[in-house]
Design an enzyme around this catalytic site. Structure first.
Site, PDB file in Angstrom:
ATOM      1  N   GLU A  55       6.546   4.844   7.263  1.00  0.00           N
ATOM      2  CA  GLU A  55       6.139   6.055   6.546  1.00  0.00           C
ATOM      3  C   GLU A  55       7.029   7.248   6.902  1.00  0.00           C
ATOM      4  O   GLU A  55       7.076   7.687   8.042  1.00  0.00           O
ATOM      5  CB  GLU A  55       4.675   6.370   6.839  1.00  0.00           C
TER       6      GLU A  55
ATOM      7  N   ASN B 125       0.378  11.311   5.954  1.00  0.00           N
ATOM      8  CA  ASN B 125      -0.871  11.014   6.652  1.00  0.00           C
ATOM      9  C   ASN B 125      -1.796  12.212   6.832  1.00  0.00           C
ATOM     10  O   ASN B 125      -2.925  12.050   7.289  1.00  0.00           O
ATOM     11  CB  ASN B 125      -0.561  10.398   8.021  1.00  0.00           C
TER      12      ASN B 125
ATOM     13  N   LYS C 111       4.354  -6.750   4.377  1.00  0.00           N
ATOM     14  CA  LYS C 111       4.107  -5.359   3.989  1.00  0.00           C
ATOM     15  C   LYS C 111       3.690  -4.603   5.244  1.00  0.00           C
ATOM     16  O   LYS C 111       3.211  -5.180   6.213  1.00  0.00           O
ATOM     17  CB  LYS C 111       3.053  -5.233   2.885  1.00  0.00           C
TER      18      LYS C 111
ATOM     19  N   THR D 170       0.876  -1.187   0.000  1.00  0.00           N
ATOM     20  CA  THR D 170       0.000   0.000   0.000  1.00  0.00           C
ATOM     21  C   THR D 170       0.912   1.235   0.000  1.00  0.00           C
ATOM     22  O   THR D 170       1.367   1.647  -1.049  1.00  0.00           O
ATOM     23  CB  THR D 170      -0.965   0.002   1.207  1.00  0.00           C
TER      24      THR D 170
ATOM     25  N   THR E 243      -1.811  -1.588   6.763  1.00  0.00           N
ATOM     26  CA  THR E 243      -1.821  -2.730   7.657  1.00  0.00           C
ATOM     27  C   THR E 243      -0.535  -3.532   7.545  1.00  0.00           C
ATOM     28  O   THR E 243       0.126  -3.504   6.528  1.00  0.00           O
ATOM     29  CB  THR E 243      -2.993  -3.642   7.237  1.00  0.00           C
TER      30      THR E 243
END
Lengths: 419, 419
Positions: A287, A414, A188, A162, A199
Site C-alpha cells: 500500500e 488507511n 494477493k 482488494t 489479507t
C-alpha cells in the site's frame, strides 16, 4: 481511498502469462459482496485424486474460513476452492461458522463432491457477517463456466484482489524423470488488513502426484523462505492463507510419497522460486509504496538472531520513512539494530546501501565510513529497488527479508476515510 | 522538515509553571551545535551531597553518553549534568568516547568537581562526531550565569528540544514528617530518532535526602509505569535517558536510606505522577500526531500478557492510521490482538472506544455489538483524547499504554527531506 488511487511503480505493463495445470479448472463471478463492477468470487475445481497442503495466519483471532481449512487439512484431499474478496468473514462469531458450513455445502452440492473437500478463503472487511446466499446466487453460473485455460489464472488473480493494484500470477516448470512438471500460482496482498481488507492469500497448483504429508512439508519450507519473509507494515491479517494443490496428472505411475524422495530437490527449488516471485509481487504492490527494499543481515550470532534484527529494521517506521525520503539514513538502521534485543556490538557494525549492482558502504566499525560518498549513496537511494545490507561482525548468522517504504500514500489509503 | 511545521494540537497556551529545587542551579547557552538562533546546551549544577539514579535505553547500540552515565551510576553522586541537543554523539566510535571524556573534564574543571560526578546526555543526529570544543566555548558563560530560579527549568526544557514543539516541565509537592518535599522535572521526546533526532530524555530533581540505591529503586518503578509505557512509533533511541537527582536539602536530619522506609510511599506516588505527566507530554507532542490514545487491555491471562497485547495494538500502523482517520475500526484492533502471540479467544473479546466520559462498546463476544451506534462511535472518535479498551475475557491481567495516531505529517517530518 483505495490502493488504486496510488498505483504501484512496479505495476507490470501486461497481465502475467502463466501455464495451465491439468486437473484444475476455474471460474469467476461478480457476486456484489462489496465491490461494484468487478469480480469478487473465485471457484477452483480439482479433479479427483488432488492432494492439498497449506499454511495459515498465526493470528490467535483467525477467521472462520481459516479455521475451516485447518480442520480439513487432515484429510489432505481437495476437490474445490471457493474464495471471495470484499468480506473476510472474520470476527463474525457463530454466524461466521454457519456461513462457512453453508458455503461449503453450496459448492459441494453444485459439484457433487463432499463438503469436506471444499476449501474456503475470504478477504475483505472484518466483522461484517458474510451471507452464503451471495455464493448460491452465482454458483450455477460458476460451475457451468469452469475452464482450465491459462487466462483463467489471471481472472482468478483479479477476483481475489482488494487494495491490490495489479494481479499476481506466475509459473515454473521442472523436468523429473523425463516428465515436465508445471506449477502455477496466484497471490494477493497490499497492506495487511484494511477497510478494503488486504489479507495475504496465495493459491498454487501443480500437476505432479505428491502425497499430502510430503506436500505439507514442501509448502511449509517454501512459505518459510518467501511469504513469511515479507512485511509491509508488521501487521498480521486474521485470514492469511497459502494452499498448494497437486492434481497427480504427472508422475502418476511413480508418485512422490515420502519426504526423502530424491526427486523432491528440484521440485522444491522451483516451488521456492515460485513462492518468492509471488511474495515479492505482494511487496511490490504494498500500500502506497515507492521502494522495494531487501534487508540483508549478516555476521549475526545465529540465523534466528539475524532474522529478528532484519525484521526490526524492516518494520521500523523511521527506517521505512527514510527510504520514502530517499535518505541513506544509517543512523536509523543502527537504532533498529539496537532495539532488536539481539547481540550486537556498535563498534563492529558495517552498513551498505546498494542498487543495480552498486553498493555504498556508509558506516564501518562504529562510525561513518571515512570514504563514504554522499553523492554515490544518493544515487543508490533514487533507485526503485534497494538492498540494505548490515554486517554485525559477530558470527555466521544471516537472514533476508523484503519490505517496502512507508509513504504518505500508505497513511492516506488507511486513514483517509470514514466508515 | 521539523515538527515545528506541524504543531501539536495539545500545545499548552503558556510555558509550564514549576517549583524550584534547592540545591539545583541551571544555565543554558546557544553553542551552535546544529540549530541556529536557539539554545542547545544545558548545564545543571548540584550542591555537594546530591544523590543520583537513572534508567537508560535498552538499545544494544547505546550512545557514548549513555555508556558514560551507566559507568558513573555506581558512585551514586552527582555534581553536574551537561545536555546538548542537535547531535546525539551516537555511533561515533572512539571519537565519541574521547568527546565524552573531554566534555566531562571541561565541566569538572569549570565547576571544580570530579569528572566522575559529571553526567552527560546528548540528543540529535547519529553518526556525526560531536566536538567538545563547542562546550568549552560556552562553559565560562554557563557557569557564570547558573541560577535556581523556576524559569530556568523552562529554559532547560527548551534547550533540550529537538523535533518537540513545546517545552515539557512539571512539579509535585508532598509533605513528609511536616517537611514540604518538592520534585521538579523536564522531558523531551517527539519521535524516537530522526534527522532532528528525537530521543526521549527526562531529568528530575528533588530536594529530599534519599540514598542512591533507594533513589534507583524509585526511579526504576516510576519509569516502568510511565516512560516505559509510551510509544510514538515503536522505535527505540540509542540515547534514551532518565536521571533523578536528590539534593538532600529536606529530610536532611532523617534521610531515607532504605527501601522499606514507610515515608517512601507518598513520595513514590508523587514521583509516579510526575513521571506520568512528563511522559504524557511526550506523547502529546509526538511527531505529527492529531490524537492522544490510551490503550487499556483487561481480562488477559496475566499483566505481562496484557502488556504485550496493549503494545501490539498501540504500535500497529493500521490501528494508528485508523485513529488518524477518526475511524472506530475495531477490526484492526482484533487483528492487533491476534498478532500479539498471547492467549486470546476471538469469541470472548469485547472492545470499547471512549472519550470525555462516554464509552461506546463496538464489539462483544466475537462479533459486532448488536447495539452499536455508529453515530455515537463517530462522536467519540472526533475527540482529541481517546481511550481504547479491550476486554479479553480470560483472566485478571491488565495493562495500559499511551500512544498517538500515525498521520501524513509523521511521514512528512521523517521522510520529506534529503540529508
Amino acid at each position: 481511498m483505495s490502493g488504486i488511487d496510488f498505483p504501484s511503480p512496479f505495476t507490470p505493463a501486461h497481465d502475467p502469462h502463466v501455464l495451465p495445470i491439468v486437473g484444475v479448472r476455474m471460474a469467476t463471478a461478480a457476486a456484489g459482496i462489496k465491490y461494484a463492477g468487478r469480480t469478487d468470487v473465485l471457484l477452483m475445481a480439482f479433479d479427483a485424486g488432488t492432494s492439498v497442503a497449506g499454511t495459515f495466519t498465526q493470528s490467535a483471532c483467525a477467521s472462520a474460513p481459516v479455521e475451516w481449512c485447518k480442520d480439513l487439512l487432515g484429510e489432505g484431499k481437495a476437490r474445490a476452492l471457493l474464495v471471495n474478496s470484499g468480506n473476510a468473514n472474520a470476527f463474525t462469531g457463530m454466524k461466521g461458522k454457519q456461513s462457512v458450513q453453508r458455503s461449503a455445502d453450496i459448492v459441494a452440492h453444485a459439484l457433487d463432491v463432499p463438503p469436506q473437500s471444499v476449501y474456503l478463503a475470504s478477504t475483505g472487511v472484518i466483522g461484517e457477517p458474510l451471507t452464503a446466499d451471495k455464493f448460491a446466487d452465482v454458483m450455477e453460473g460458476l460451475v457451468g463456466s469452469l475452464d482450465g485455460a491459462p487466462t483463467r489464472w489471471v481472472d482468478a488473480a483479479k477476483a481475489i484482489m482488494t487494495t491490490d493494484t495489479f494481479p499476481k500470477a506466475a509459473s515454473r516448470q521442472v523436468d523429473i524423470d523425463g516428465e515436465e512438471i508445471t506449477l502455477t500460482g496466484i497471490s494477493k496482498g497490499a497492506g495487511m488488513i484494511a477497510p478494503d481488507m488486504a489479507t495475504m492469500l496465495s493459491f498454487i497448483a501443480t500437476d505432479a502426484a505428491i502425497a499430502p504429508d510430503v506436500l505439507q512439508a514442501m509448502v511449509s519450507k517454501a512459505v518459510g523462505g518467501s511469504f513469511n519473509r515479507i512485511t509491509i507494515d508488521s501487521d498480521t491479517s486474521t485470514s492469511d492463507t497459502v494452499l498448494l494443490f497437486a492434481t497427480g496428472k504427472t508422475l502418476s505411475e511413480t508418485p512422490i510419497t515420502y519426504i526423502e524422495d530424491s526427486r523432491l530437490g528440484v521440485f522444491q527449488a522451483k516451488l521456492d522460486e515460485l513462492c518468492l516471485e509471488l511474495a515479492h509481487a505482494i511487496v511490490k504492490d504494498g500500500e502506497g509504496l515507492s521502494k522495494f527494499v531487501t534487508v540483508r543481515v549478516e555476521g549475526a550470532t545465529s540465523n534466528a538472531s539475524a532474522d529478528v534484527i532484519a525484521r526490526a529494521i524492516g518494520n521500523s517506521p523511521l527506517v521505512k520513512t527514510a527510504f520514502a525520503g530517499e535518505d541513506a539514513n544509517w543512523g536509523r538502521v543502527v537504532m533498529a539494530v539496537g532495539k532488536a534485543g539481539e547481540p550486537a556490538d556498535r563498534d563492529k557494525l558495517a552498513i551498505w546501501f546498494g542498487a543495480g549492482g552498486t553498493e555504498v558502504r556508509v558506516a564501518v566499525e562504529g562510525a561513518r565510513d571515512p570514504a563514504y560518498s554522499e553523492e554515490a549513496a544518493a544515487s543508490v537511494m533514487k533507485q526503485p529497488e534497494i538492498t540494505l545490507r548490515v554486517d554485525l561482525g559477530l558470527g555466521d548468522g544471516a537472514a533476508t527479508i523484503w519490505t517496502c517504504d512507508l509513504t504518505k500514500a500508505y497513511v492516506a489509503i488507511n486513514g483517509d476515510y470514514r466508515t
